[in-house]
Enzyme design. Structure first.
Site, mmCIF file in Angstrom:
data_model
loop_
_atom_site.group_PDB
_atom_site.id
_atom_site.type_symbol
_atom_site.label_atom_id
_atom_site.label_comp_id
_atom_site.label_asym_id
_atom_site.label_seq_id
_atom_site.Cartn_x
_atom_site.Cartn_y
_atom_site.Cartn_z
ATOM 1 N N GLY A 55 0.887 -1.128 0.040
ATOM 2 C CA GLY A 55 -0.101 0.170 0.059
ATOM 3 C C GLY A 55 0.974 1.586 -0.159
ATOM 4 N N CYS A 82 5.221 -6.277 1.901
ATOM 5 C CA CYS A 82 5.472 -4.970 1.938
ATOM 6 C C CYS A 82 4.734 -4.064 2.963
ATOM 7 C CB CYS A 82 5.388 -4.436 0.328
ATOM 8 S SG CYS A 82 6.171 -2.755 0.143
ATOM 9 N N TYR A 83 3.965 -3.258 2.593
ATOM 10 C CA TYR A 83 3.194 -2.411 3.697
ATOM 11 C C TYR A 83 2.306 -3.445 4.344
ATOM 12 C CZ TYR A 83 -0.546 0.312 5.476
ATOM 13 O OH TYR A 83 -1.329 1.115 6.593
ATOM 14 N N HIS A 169 8.171 -7.918 -2.923
ATOM 15 C CA HIS A 169 7.150 -8.462 -3.453
ATOM 16 C C HIS A 169 7.097 -9.799 -4.411
ATOM 17 C CE1 HIS A 169 4.673 -4.572 -3.053
ATOM 18 N NE2 HIS A 169 5.508 -4.243 -2.954
ATOM 19 N N GLU A 171 4.852 -11.535 -5.530
ATOM 20 C CA GLU A 171 3.824 -11.566 -6.690
ATOM 21 C C GLU A 171 4.333 -11.393 -8.150
ATOM 22 O OE1 GLU A 171 3.599 -9.454 -4.279
ATOM 23 O OE2 GLU A 171 3.003 -7.691 -4.707
ATOM 24 N N SER A 223 -20.760 -10.726 -28.444
ATOM 25 C CA SER A 223 -19.984 -9.891 -29.397
ATOM 26 C C SER A 223 -18.812 -10.685 -30.166
ATOM 27 C CB SER A 223 -19.262 -8.851 -28.415
ATOM 28 O OG SER A 223 -18.232 -9.612 -27.655
ATOM 29 N N GLY A 224 -18.621 -11.745 -29.761
ATOM 30 C CA GLY A 224 -17.546 -12.655 -30.226
ATOM 31 C C GLY A 224 -16.348 -12.582 -29.588
ATOM 32 N N GLY A 225 -16.344 -11.536 -28.661
ATOM 33 C CA GLY A 225 -15.093 -11.645 -27.856
ATOM 34 C C GLY A 225 -15.086 -13.005 -27.083
ATOM 35 N N VAL A 226 -13.637 -13.236 -26.356
ATOM 36 C CA VAL A 226 -13.575 -14.319 -25.378
ATOM 37 C C VAL A 226 -14.655 -14.335 -24.358
ATOM 38 C CG1 VAL A 226 -11.606 -13.457 -24.047
ATOM 39 C CG2 VAL A 226 -11.982 -15.753 -24.272
ATOM 40 N N ASP A 227 -15.057 -13.279 -23.587
ATOM 41 C CA ASP A 227 -15.850 -13.105 -22.290
ATOM 42 C C ASP A 227 -17.218 -13.830 -22.709
ATOM 43 O OD1 ASP A 227 -13.462 -12.295 -21.218
ATOM 44 O OD2 ASP A 227 -13.970 -10.403 -20.806
ATOM 45 N N SER A 228 -17.720 -12.803 -23.780
ATOM 46 C CA SER A 228 -19.234 -13.175 -23.855
ATOM 47 C C SER A 228 -19.180 -14.588 -24.531
ATOM 48 C CB SER A 228 -19.875 -12.171 -24.828
ATOM 49 O OG SER A 228 -19.197 -12.004 -26.039
ATOM 50 N N SER A 229 -18.389 -15.165 -25.449
ATOM 51 C CA SER A 229 -18.333 -16.351 -26.068
ATOM 52 C C SER A 229 -18.270 -17.660 -24.985
ATOM 53 C CB SER A 229 -17.244 -16.525 -26.957
ATOM 54 O OG SER A 229 -17.212 -15.585 -27.892
ATOM 55 N N LYS A 369 -8.719 -13.288 -16.554
ATOM 56 C CA LYS A 369 -8.884 -13.399 -18.036
ATOM 57 C C LYS A 369 -8.133 -14.755 -18.306
ATOM 58 C CE LYS A 369 -9.951 -11.232 -21.909
ATOM 59 N NZ LYS A 369 -11.257 -10.465 -22.009
#
Ligand code: XMP
Length: 513
Positions: A55, A82-83, A169, A171, A223-229, A369
């Site tokens: 933070g 860290c913080y 960090h 990560e 839409s043809g995008g990955v999420d809506s597909s 994603k």
């Protein structure tokens, strides 16, 4: 779903999502929550472990974010980063001060392998540091388990209380063995078994959607995008023909994209669902006629999209559920409110108001994603859809500078198709974050054959990025660029010049408008 959970308590660090992603990469489910979560809420969630993020504040300042001391006494393993490490030190009665030398960037630390956190980690290992405060000495009951030449407590632990803290960090990629450390934490300290798998996510989600929807009707804007597909296929697997997908072809898609989406989701495709393709290219071009201002174009395209969707939904009649492809970063970015909100205009949303429905279903709400992509592959969605590049909602509308016309759309579609084709042939497609052709509004003099031309310039853009918030321009080999330029001017009528964009983000954005 009854699965192991690790929670990330967000103290305002920029890497909050990254921590959760890394933990999930270890096959352990992880959620990000604000640091204000109450003890009761935490107990209710029954986490196997808790991670405190970094933070921007100093822990000793009056208004800095802190959790309660009682949280450290719940007997749940905690890792402070860290913080977050300083919060543990502060709440344990230790000292946190401005460091005489602040560390930033790659830093070698010396670890003590007898600590479970550093099991199988090299004795000297490179980590990523970014701090101005430090813990000069461990609080009572803690012991040092890593240090650098200027940071005596690069890591500390109190095994009896299951408290662990690292100043660096783990990560971020620059911490070479960070994933190992996080894996040690979740497996060997928290005792997780790793039950977060995409196959079980798909099975469980299909089952729970089926139970929820019953005999109801479901509507999805595809839409043809990955999420809506991926969302559509999950729904199709769960409720088959109770699902109707509406695909709006607004004429601002890439070359052949409308047909490609139809081939997968339409009647000839493998999925059991109702598919409606609305061809309304001319309607959008008419609305965009004479409009040059980028934000106005965006607004018109967004609004018209909603109108078309609404008209189609009305034809279907009452629906019970509306599906949205919201993913976890959208949820985190719009919900937690501790770290700075970076994007606003990208999360399109906005459909629910216009359609009569009972409830929204967001099956991907808790996925990152890369997990959505894994779920897509698990569901058998073709790779070209699963690994499709991000494509903005307003489509080519924001890749054509100035007024949008059908003729200009044709030019940019053709140029973009050549660009993508040559990039794939050169084997570069998997190495680039996002790449596309845009139509500049510039016309300039050229010569073709014996004739003078006064035609458009196409701009090529290619960037590498990890989060799309910042990006570097990609260094495509000259010979590949030369070939692309030559093909575009020869094959696309109306173009006599090709330019390559060598700007990063910032100061430019990825898209042109
Ligand atoms: P910028 O241009 O802001 O783009 O650097 C960052 C990422 O977001 C995408 N983008 C959009 N996506 N609606 C969307 O759905 C939009 O209006 C929009 N504008 C940009 C862009 O393609 C890139 O991946």
């Amino acid at each position: 779903m009854d699965k192991e959970l690790v929670i990330v308590l967000d103290f305002g660090g920029q890497y909050n999502q990254l921590i959760a992603r890394r933990v999930r990469e270890c096959s352990v489910y992880c959620e990000v929550h604000p640091y204000t979560l109450s003890l009761e809420e935490i107990k209710e969630m029954n986490p196997k472990g808790i991670i405190f993020t970094g933070g921007p504040d100093s822990v000793y300042s009056e208004k800095s974010p802190r959790c309660t001391k009682e949280l450290l006494e719940l007997d749940i393993p905690i890792l402070g980063i860290c913080y977050g490490a300083q919060v543990i030190a502060y709440l344990s009665g230790g000292k946190v001060e401005t460091a005489p030398v602040s560390e930033y960037g790659k830093t070698e630390v010396e670890t003590d392998n007898t600590s479970v956190l550093f099991r199988n980690v090299s004795k000297k290992t490179v980590t990523w540091m970014s701090h101005t405060d430090y813990i000069p000495e461990p609080p009572a009951g803690f012991r040092i388990c890593a240090s650098t030449s200027v940071c005596p407590v690069a890591a500390m632990e109190c095994v009896e209380r299951k408290l662990y803290a690292v100043q660096f960090h783990p990560e971020v990629m620059h911490t070479k063995e960070g994933k190992k450390m996080l894996s040690n934490f979740v497996y060997d300290i928290c005792g997780c078994n790793g039950d977060w798998k995409m196959s079980s996510f798909v099975d469980e989600t299909v089952k729970s959607i089926r139970e929820k929807v019953g005999n109801g009707k479901v509507l999805c804007a595809l839409s043809g995008g990955v999420d809506s597909s991926v969302a559509a296929v999950l729904l199709s697997k769960a409720v088959g023909r109770q699902l109707t997908c509406v695909f709006v072809d607004h004429g601002l898609l890439r070359k052949n994209e409308g047909d490609e989406v139809e081939a997968v989701f339409g009647p000839e495709g493998p999925y059991d669902l109702n598919f409606i393709r609305v061809n309304c290219q001319e309607r959008f071009y008419a609305k965009l006629k004479g409009i040059t201002e980028p934000e106005k174009k965006r607004k018109i395209i967004g609004e018209e999209f909603i109108r078309v969707f609404e008209e189609e939904a009305k034809k279907i009649g009452v629906v019970d559920y509306l599906v949205q492809g919201t993913i976890y970063p959208d949820v985190i970015e719009s919900g937690l409110g501790n770290s700075a909100v970076i994007k606003s205009h990208h999360n399109v949303g906005g459909l629910p108001d216009c359609v009569d429905f009972k409830e929204i279903i967001e099956p991907l709400r808790m996925l990152f994603k890369d997990e959505v992509r894994k779920a897509g592959l698990e569901l058998g969605i073709p790779e070209h859809l699963v690994f499709r590049q991000p494509f903005p909602g307003p489509g080519l509308g924001i890749r054509i500078i100035g007024e949008v016309t059908s003729g200009k759309c044709y030019i940019v579609q053709e140029a973009d198709a050549i660009y993508r084709d040559e990039i794939a042939k050169a084997g570069l497609d998997k190495n680039l974050g996002q790449y596309f052709a845009a139509l500049t509004n510039m016309q300039s003099v050229g010569v073709m054959g014996d004739d003078r031309t006064y035609d458009y310039a196409i701009a090529l853009r290619a960037v590498n990025t990890s989060d799309f918030m910042t990006a570097e321009f990609a260094q495509i080999p000259w010979e590949v660029l030369g070939k692309i330029a030559s093909r575009i001017v020869n094959e696309v009528k109306g173009v006599n010049r090709v330019l390559y964009d060598c700007t990063g983000k910032p100061p430019a954005t990825i898209e042109f408008e």
